[in-house]
Design a protein around this motif. Sequence first.
Motif, PDB file in Angstrom:
ATOM      1  N   PRO A 166      67.966  38.744  28.241  1.00  0.00           N
ATOM      2  CA  PRO A 166      66.892  37.741  28.200  1.00  0.00           C
ATOM      3  C   PRO A 166      67.327  36.417  28.799  1.00  0.00           C
ATOM      4  O   PRO A 166      68.520  36.100  28.856  1.00  0.00           O
ATOM      5  CB  PRO A 166      66.640  37.586  26.694  1.00  0.00           C
ATOM      6  N   ILE A 167      66.354  35.640  29.262  1.00  0.00           N
ATOM      7  CA  ILE A 167      66.593  34.259  29.677  1.00  0.00           C
ATOM      8  C   ILE A 167      66.415  33.372  28.453  1.00  0.00           C
ATOM      9  O   ILE A 167      65.446  33.508  27.707  1.00  0.00           O
ATOM     10  CB  ILE A 167      65.633  33.855  30.798  1.00  0.00           C
ATOM     11  N   THR A 168      67.363  32.474  28.227  1.00  0.00           N
ATOM     12  CA  THR A 168      67.337  31.653  27.026  1.00  0.00           C
ATOM     13  C   THR A 168      67.565  30.190  27.373  1.00  0.00           C
ATOM     14  O   THR A 168      68.225  29.866  28.368  1.00  0.00           O
ATOM     15  CB  THR A 168      68.410  32.127  26.024  1.00  0.00           C
ATOM     16  N   ASN A 169      67.036  29.310  26.554  1.00  0.00           N
ATOM     17  CA  ASN A 169      67.255  27.877  26.725  1.00  0.00           C
ATOM     18  C   ASN A 169      68.437  27.363  25.908  1.00  0.00           C
ATOM     19  O   ASN A 169      68.774  26.177  25.986  1.00  0.00           O
ATOM     20  CB  ASN A 169      65.996  27.105  26.319  1.00  0.00           C
ATOM     21  N   SER A 170      69.071  28.254  25.147  1.00  0.00           N
ATOM     22  CA  SER A 170      70.221  27.864  24.341  1.00  0.00           C
ATOM     23  C   SER A 170      71.232  29.001  24.298  1.00  0.00           C
ATOM     24  O   SER A 170      70.879  30.098  23.836  1.00  0.00           O
ATOM     25  CB  SER A 170      69.773  27.505  22.926  1.00  0.00           C
ATOM     26  N   PRO A 171      72.441  28.779  24.827  1.00  0.00           N
ATOM     27  CA  PRO A 171      72.914  27.516  25.396  1.00  0.00           C
ATOM     28  C   PRO A 171      72.382  27.312  26.808  1.00  0.00           C
ATOM     29  O   PRO A 171      72.090  28.282  27.512  1.00  0.00           O
ATOM     30  CB  PRO A 171      74.431  27.706  25.433  1.00  0.00           C
ATOM     31  N   ASN A 172      72.251  26.056  27.191  1.00  0.00           N
ATOM     32  CA  ASN A 172      71.827  25.745  28.554  1.00  0.00           C
ATOM     33  C   ASN A 172      72.933  24.985  29.270  1.00  0.00           C
ATOM     34  O   ASN A 172      73.822  24.406  28.642  1.00  0.00           O
ATOM     35  CB  ASN A 172      70.519  24.956  28.551  1.00  0.00           C
ATOM     36  N   TYR A 173      72.869  25.003  30.583  1.00  0.00           N
ATOM     37  CA  TYR A 173      73.874  24.336  31.397  1.00  0.00           C
ATOM     38  C   TYR A 173      73.253  23.061  31.955  1.00  0.00           C
ATOM     39  O   TYR A 173      72.478  23.088  32.905  1.00  0.00           O
ATOM     40  CB  TYR A 173      74.326  25.262  32.530  1.00  0.00           C
ATOM     41  N   PHE A 174      73.549  21.936  31.318  1.00  0.00           N
ATOM     42  CA  PHE A 174      72.952  20.653  31.678  1.00  0.00           C
ATOM     43  C   PHE A 174      71.432  20.739  31.699  1.00  0.00           C
ATOM     44  O   PHE A 174      70.772  20.135  32.540  1.00  0.00           O
ATOM     45  CB  PHE A 174      73.465  20.167  33.032  1.00  0.00           C
ATOM     46  N   GLY A 175      70.857  21.515  30.795  1.00  0.00           N
ATOM     47  CA  GLY A 175      69.420  21.681  30.731  1.00  0.00           C
ATOM     48  C   GLY A 175      68.906  22.901  31.456  1.00  0.00           C
ATOM     49  O   GLY A 175      67.734  23.265  31.310  1.00  0.00           O
ATOM     50  N   GLU A 176      69.729  23.561  32.249  1.00  0.00           N
ATOM     51  CA  GLU A 176      69.306  24.743  32.998  1.00  0.00           C
ATOM     52  C   GLU A 176      69.394  25.985  32.113  1.00  0.00           C
ATOM     53  O   GLU A 176      70.442  26.252  31.522  1.00  0.00           O
ATOM     54  CB  GLU A 176      70.192  24.928  34.221  1.00  0.00           C
ATOM     55  N   PRO A 177      68.319  26.770  31.991  1.00  0.00           N
ATOM     56  CA  PRO A 177      68.348  27.993  31.189  1.00  0.00           C
ATOM     57  C   PRO A 177      69.413  28.968  31.688  1.00  0.00           C
ATOM     58  O   PRO A 177      69.876  28.871  32.836  1.00  0.00           O
ATOM     59  CB  PRO A 177      66.943  28.567  31.358  1.00  0.00           C
ATOM     60  N   SER A 178      69.787  29.910  30.845  1.00  0.00           N
ATOM     61  CA  SER A 178      70.831  30.862  31.203  1.00  0.00           C
ATOM     62  C   SER A 178      70.386  32.281  30.893  1.00  0.00           C
ATOM     63  O   SER A 178      69.419  32.517  30.169  1.00  0.00           O
ATOM     64  CB  SER A 178      72.126  30.544  30.445  1.00  0.00           C
ATOM     65  N   LEU A 179      71.120  33.241  31.466  1.00  0.00           N
ATOM     66  CA  LEU A 179      70.859  34.658  31.272  1.00  0.00           C
ATOM     67  C   LEU A 179      71.889  35.201  30.294  1.00  0.00           C
ATOM     68  O   LEU A 179      73.098  35.104  30.534  1.00  0.00           O
ATOM     69  CB  LEU A 179      70.952  35.403  32.612  1.00  0.00           C
ATOM     70  N   ASN A 180      71.418  35.785  29.182  1.00  0.00           N
ATOM     71  CA  ASN A 180      72.296  36.293  28.138  1.00  0.00           C
ATOM     72  C   ASN A 180      72.626  37.765  28.409  1.00  0.00           C
ATOM     73  O   ASN A 180      71.789  38.648  28.237  1.00  0.00           O
ATOM     74  CB  ASN A 180      71.618  36.144  26.779  1.00  0.00           C
ATOM     75  N   VAL A 181      73.851  38.009  28.860  1.00  0.00           N
ATOM     76  CA  VAL A 181      74.307  39.362  29.182  1.00  0.00           C
ATOM     77  C   VAL A 181      75.232  39.836  28.058  1.00  0.00           C
ATOM     78  O   VAL A 181      76.200  39.150  27.721  1.00  0.00           O
ATOM     79  CB  VAL A 181      75.034  39.387  30.535  1.00  0.00           C
ATOM     80  N   THR A 182      74.933  41.001  27.490  1.00  0.00           N
ATOM     81  CA  THR A 182      75.673  41.490  26.325  1.00  0.00           C
ATOM     82  C   THR A 182      76.525  42.708  26.670  1.00  0.00           C
ATOM     83  O   THR A 182      76.456  43.268  27.763  1.00  0.00           O
ATOM     84  CB  THR A 182      74.708  41.841  25.184  1.00  0.00           C
ATOM     85  N   ASN A 183      77.327  43.115  25.710  1.00  0.00           N
ATOM     86  CA  ASN A 183      78.322  44.170  25.859  1.00  0.00           C
ATOM     87  C   ASN A 183      77.765  45.427  26.537  1.00  0.00           C
ATOM     88  O   ASN A 183      76.761  45.980  26.101  1.00  0.00           O
ATOM     89  CB  ASN A 183      78.863  44.530  24.467  1.00  0.00           C
ATOM     90  N   GLY A 184      78.418  45.868  27.624  1.00  0.00           N
ATOM     91  CA  GLY A 184      78.025  47.089  28.304  1.00  0.00           C
ATOM     92  C   GLY A 184      76.949  46.923  29.354  1.00  0.00           C
ATOM     93  O   GLY A 184      76.504  47.913  29.942  1.00  0.00           O
ATOM     94  N   THR A 185      76.531  45.676  29.628  1.00  0.00           N
ATOM     95  CA  THR A 185      75.437  45.433  30.564  1.00  0.00           C
ATOM     96  C   THR A 185      75.973  44.946  31.909  1.00  0.00           C
ATOM     97  O   THR A 185      76.811  44.050  31.958  1.00  0.00           O
ATOM     98  CB  THR A 185      74.456  44.394  29.992  1.00  0.00           C
ATOM     99  N   THR A 186      75.468  45.531  32.990  1.00  0.00           N
ATOM    100  CA  THR A 186      75.813  45.120  34.352  1.00  0.00           C
ATOM    101  C   THR A 186      74.539  44.985  35.162  1.00  0.00           C
ATOM    102  O   THR A 186      73.657  45.845  35.102  1.00  0.00           O
ATOM    103  CB  THR A 186      76.744  46.132  35.034  1.00  0.00           C
ATOM    104  N   LEU A 187      74.454  43.892  35.925  1.00  0.00           N
ATOM    105  CA  LEU A 187      73.326  43.679  36.819  1.00  0.00           C
ATOM    106  C   LEU A 187      73.831  43.544  38.244  1.00  0.00           C
ATOM    107  O   LEU A 187      74.947  43.070  38.489  1.00  0.00           O
ATOM    108  CB  LEU A 187      72.535  42.433  36.430  1.00  0.00           C
ATOM    109  N   PHE A 188      72.986  43.938  39.192  1.00  0.00           N
ATOM    110  CA  PHE A 188      73.344  43.922  40.609  1.00  0.00           C
ATOM    111  C   PHE A 188      72.256  43.218  41.410  1.00  0.00           C
ATOM    112  O   PHE A 188      71.073  43.298  41.076  1.00  0.00           O
ATOM    113  CB  PHE A 188      73.504  45.358  41.136  1.00  0.00           C
ATOM    114  N   SER A 189      72.673  42.552  42.494  1.00  0.00           N
ATOM    115  CA  SER A 189      71.705  41.957  43.420  1.00  0.00           C
ATOM    116  C   SER A 189      72.271  41.933  44.837  1.00  0.00           C
ATOM    117  O   SER A 189      73.471  41.661  45.023  1.00  0.00           O
ATOM    118  CB  SER A 189      71.338  40.529  43.011  1.00  0.00           C
TER     119      SER A 189
END
Length: 464
Positions: free
Chosen positions: A77-100
């Motif tokens: 999921p995309i979350t607002n906490s924690p954020n990077y200087f206000g920028e939302p982040s992507l919460n990647v959990t154990n065993g998850t891999t994404l490609f682009s």
Amino acid sequence: MFLKKVQIFVVLMIVLLSSVTFLDSAIKNSPTTNVIQQDPIIARPPLGSFAFLSEFGSGGTYSNYGWSLIDKGSAPPITNSPNYFGEPSLNVTNGTTLFSDRNITKGDRSVSFQFAINARDGNGSFTVTNGSGKEIATIRVWGNNVSVRTADENASVNGTAPVTPNGTGWILITGNLFNESGGNGSGWKLEVFVDRTISVFANISAPVGYSYSGLEISCVRGSVFFTDIIFSSYNMAVFLPGYNNMEGYGQGSGFLVNLLQPFTILHADFVLYNWSVARYSTLSFQINAMNLIAAENQTAKGFFQLGIDLDPNGKIAPWYVGGNNAIAVYFKNYIGPDFMPGFNTPSGTVLGLTIQYLPLEKIIFFQIVDYNKTGETRFCNASVSYSGPEFYAAYTQLETTSLDESQLNGYRFNGSVFDITHGSDFSSMTPFNSSYMLPFSIDTPVTWSLTYYNNYVSGYNQVD
């Protein structure tokens, strides 16, 4: 007195990109010791300029930002906490891999990447892959531990990043993957810079770097957060001790990913919260507009700057560069009785900076407006003769002269730049978005903090 240090920026860019022999000598003779030095990046016109960005600031899901889930892990999921200087982040959990591989052009001789990661509660990896999904280079982070490796089994570096300020847990990592020999299949190197470290963190061989094709982000334990992910042919990080220190956002001066549509007005607003410096004419904030020639080449011709020095005792000094050389000229009406340009201004000063090309009048008009004042004294106006192409590129930057780290530690600045816009009519200006406002840094101190470029305010914060 009027030969501003800004001129070093254009000269520096020319040296960086056209004189590898000089750079080799400069690196070897650097006064900085006990650091890993950066290899010079041989500059050639990119075969296919590109920029991939994932900043997770526009809602949606991970797939809206070019990512695909490639294993049985859970959808992040995309979350607002924690954020990077206000920028939302992507919460990647154990065993998850994404490609682009979105918008990634293969075959360039030099590419750069950047990502912010929070791995206080997990173990996360950022990997550059080839067309078969095999590893070219991987940066792994757990806590403040960082490990860098490439497909060369003898090439790896392990170390720790300093604990982040205020215990935020965020680490910003930037790197260059490039061919230093000029051939297509050999001589590839990987350089990695880790947030708040004073030297190049890793400088290792990357023998199959030429086959870069995509990216993977993953979590092998716990939970990690990613954001501010960039992969581009734009050279984002240079570390050459002893040169000017500068960083900012935008494109131009030969580092183009793409040209803008022609425009005649560049505008930005600045808030100067506070600053403390030891010397005059050593720290400045500025906007830069370039015609077609200056956008595509490292030249002072057609390169226009407008900025302010942040001087001792709460003073600022406005200046401009007129597009014929790299010499900055202070506004004449702000030369003080002590023969130093500038004037006192309070903390929280708000300034508007505008560079405008007036084709009918055949001039470039420079204006700085001090919104804290009223009447004619709020304006700094100047113009230079010019008859040529419109503007095609722009960027903003913070810059110091070539001070060593011990001297820079006495400098403090906290400010913001916002409403960075361009166009040919003040009634219909276009904000810059993150796809154009790529970050860059040249020899910046570890204490400098360039926050992410926020599309909603068309700007960013700068803390030094």
